[in-house]
Design an enzyme around this catalytic site. Sequence first.
Site, mmCIF file in Angstrom:
data_model
loop_
_atom_site.group_PDB
_atom_site.id
_atom_site.type_symbol
_atom_site.label_atom_id
_atom_site.label_comp_id
_atom_site.label_asym_id
_atom_site.label_seq_id
_atom_site.Cartn_x
_atom_site.Cartn_y
_atom_site.Cartn_z
ATOM 1 N N ARG A 4 10.876 7.323 -4.828
ATOM 2 C CA ARG A 4 10.912 7.317 -6.288
ATOM 3 C C ARG A 4 11.350 8.703 -6.721
ATOM 4 O O ARG A 4 11.353 9.658 -5.934
ATOM 5 C CB ARG A 4 9.601 6.846 -6.909
ATOM 6 C CG ARG A 4 8.314 7.168 -6.219
ATOM 7 C CD ARG A 4 7.968 8.612 -6.225
ATOM 8 N NE ARG A 4 8.004 9.132 -7.595
ATOM 9 C CZ ARG A 4 8.154 10.396 -7.914
ATOM 10 N NH1 ARG A 4 8.293 11.313 -6.943
ATOM 11 N NH2 ARG A 4 8.176 10.815 -9.135
ATOM 12 N N ALA A 6 14.427 9.951 -9.670
ATOM 13 C CA ALA A 6 15.830 9.559 -9.801
ATOM 14 C C ALA A 6 16.757 10.250 -8.798
ATOM 15 O O ALA A 6 17.540 9.589 -8.112
ATOM 16 C CB ALA A 6 16.294 9.787 -11.243
ATOM 17 N N ARG A 49 16.902 -0.654 -8.364
ATOM 18 C CA ARG A 49 16.217 -0.031 -9.520
ATOM 19 C C ARG A 49 17.222 0.054 -10.671
ATOM 20 O O ARG A 49 18.290 0.653 -10.502
ATOM 21 C CB ARG A 49 15.725 1.383 -9.153
ATOM 22 C CG ARG A 49 14.755 1.450 -7.971
ATOM 23 C CD ARG A 49 13.401 0.813 -8.268
ATOM 24 N NE ARG A 49 12.727 1.405 -9.393
ATOM 25 C CZ ARG A 49 11.926 2.479 -9.315
ATOM 26 N NH1 ARG A 49 11.713 3.068 -8.168
ATOM 27 N NH2 ARG A 49 11.341 2.950 -10.392
ATOM 28 N N GLN A 150 1.675 9.015 -10.761
ATOM 29 C CA GLN A 150 2.512 9.972 -10.031
ATOM 30 C C GLN A 150 2.121 11.417 -10.339
ATOM 31 O O GLN A 150 2.325 12.300 -9.507
ATOM 32 C CB GLN A 150 3.993 9.759 -10.376
ATOM 33 C CG GLN A 150 4.576 8.442 -9.900
ATOM 34 C CD GLN A 150 4.514 7.366 -10.973
ATOM 35 O OE1 GLN A 150 3.675 7.407 -11.864
ATOM 36 N NE2 GLN A 150 5.397 6.393 -10.870
ATOM 37 N N ASP A 191 15.390 9.954 -15.886
ATOM 38 C CA ASP A 191 15.981 8.899 -15.052
ATOM 39 C C ASP A 191 17.381 8.523 -15.493
ATOM 40 O O ASP A 191 18.184 8.047 -14.687
ATOM 41 C CB ASP A 191 15.081 7.667 -15.029
ATOM 42 C CG ASP A 191 13.845 7.932 -14.183
ATOM 43 O OD1 ASP A 191 12.868 8.481 -14.721
ATOM 44 O OD2 ASP A 191 13.883 7.630 -12.974
ATOM 45 N N ASN A 201 12.936 8.290 -19.250
ATOM 46 C CA ASN A 201 12.123 8.882 -18.190
ATOM 47 C C ASN A 201 10.849 8.044 -18.108
ATOM 48 O O ASN A 201 10.658 7.096 -18.867
ATOM 49 C CB ASN A 201 11.828 10.356 -18.502
ATOM 50 C CG ASN A 201 11.197 11.085 -17.321
ATOM 51 O OD1 ASN A 201 11.666 10.960 -16.183
ATOM 52 N ND2 ASN A 201 10.121 11.819 -17.552
#
Lengths: 301, 301
Positions: A4, A6, A49, A150, A191, A201
């Site tokens: 994970r 970007a 994704r 995260q 992202d 994001n």
Amino acid sequence: MAVRGAPAIGLTAAYALVLAAQEAAKSGARGDARLAIIVRARDVLAQTRPTAVNLAWALDEVLRVAREDPSPGALLQKAEALHAEDVAGNERIGRQLLARLRPGMNVLTHCNAGALATGGLGTALSGLFLARELGLPLHVWVSETRPRLQGARLTAWELTQAGIDCTLITDNMAASLMAKGRVDLVVTGADRIAANGDTANKVGTSMHAVCAAHFGVPFHVAAPRSTFDLTLSAGDQIPIEERSWSEVTTVGSERLCPEGMKVYNPGFDVTPAALIRSCFTDRGEIEPVSREAIARVMRGP
Amino acid sequence: MAVRGAPAIGLTAAYALVLAAQEAAKSGARGDARLAIIVRARDVLAQTRPTAVNLAWALDEVLRVAREDPSPGALLQKAEALHAEDVAGNERIGRQLLARLRPGMNVLTHCNAGALATGGLGTALSGLFLARELGLPLHVWVSETRPRLQGARLTAWELTQAGIDCTLITDNMAASLMAKGRVDLVVTGADRIAANGDTANKVGTSMHAVCAAHFGVPFHVAAPRSTFDLTLSAGDQIPIEERSWSEVTTVGSERLCPEGMKVYNPGFDVTPAALIRSCFTDRGEIEPVSREAIARVMRGP
């Protein structure tokens, strides 16, 4: 979610195409048939994704090489070049944040945009690591980042490992810290950034940006060139991945709500350019965040 | 935390003083000695939670009776009167929210201000229950309310039990829903409201209020008279309870962050009066939320 962040997603996909090129070489296929194997791998990878545009960007970069020379060696060289470019870009991004930092500042970050999310030191976090190397005292508020945590799991770990003073908060506490003047700067990764600067994001980023604007706290985004999607004129065109309900309803084996509860779980949100003080990029800082400034910086010198 | 919700905390303390009065009666103590037992119980109870002012208010109300007549019967009568007053007040509060609701509206609420937090139907939620009884179709966004998850655990349960259409979100998703026009009204309870209307409530409330103001969504507070503390001129004087780190670092048996991580865990935050469209109270609606309007409504007719 094994990978994970970007930029890390993009680089991983680039190396995955190298593996596809190896299989294509082993298969004995030649010419267009060999390229077709690599293209099929690209198509599968591209769909994993939807929000992080670095994925499509890295795949396109490697595929362009494959069209000239589909050998594993050629693709590996390109993947390694992208990786090296990300490492160098991370440091350039970090230096721009570093220039904004003053001793004793309280920085807030959301989600994880550090070494675990990129090829190098990170985007949002790289400046903090550089500050630490220079002995600049800072304190970082780590927003836990529900639902996947995260912040709590990755950023807290990275900052602690680096010896950076940090404190974990739940996402909803940031506004009250800002109200008390206890946040001097907010920085997050991204992202996907549209041509006008609207930035997708991790979900919760726009909440921090709105609160930062309300309390007069500068809000910055840190991202490499590969995060910019100049084909989209504004943020409402960015596809937002909706993720599994179970990310919200459970943490590990703990159930958090009644059975059968409906859940909404977008993985990302869009922060309007107007709320972003500047973008730290590998091609230089973009301030103010406008369509023109983005086009100029991305075009390069 | 076996009892939570400002009005429920107050009523529980009132009944606890009845138990103290029973013990005082059994002890054979008389006169001042008997009252002293009840006063000691009051002092212990008053220190259990610092933020919800309903606690001190209810204790004072019952103690005033005890000074005249310390018999368990007299105190029980008073506690039951306060309880009945809360039930009736909840409904009056609910009718004010009901008047704001239109078919198909999306309402967002944070934490739990329902029947599990009060003596009756609730404060913020009572209007939703009344709407359900009338068959008014609504949809409610339930903000999970980290770290203790009162939204996910209590509000989600209450609304589901009542057959009200609702969807669970993490706290940080509200801003992106508001940005898309998917929230029409925000309503929360309160733990203490200062004389100028600044409102302490569960941490995260001020984040919702800031975002609601940014996106032009009306933000309302629902609370009975007992939540108003007219001895405090503004919200910065409201004591904010700091709670255990473990509420942030773990959920049940699941650890959410590295060991040894520093945590900040205020249980409440303060929403400035300027961000509150109106207060629904048992003495009538207060709009706009100003020192003068609060004084007038609280003084009564």
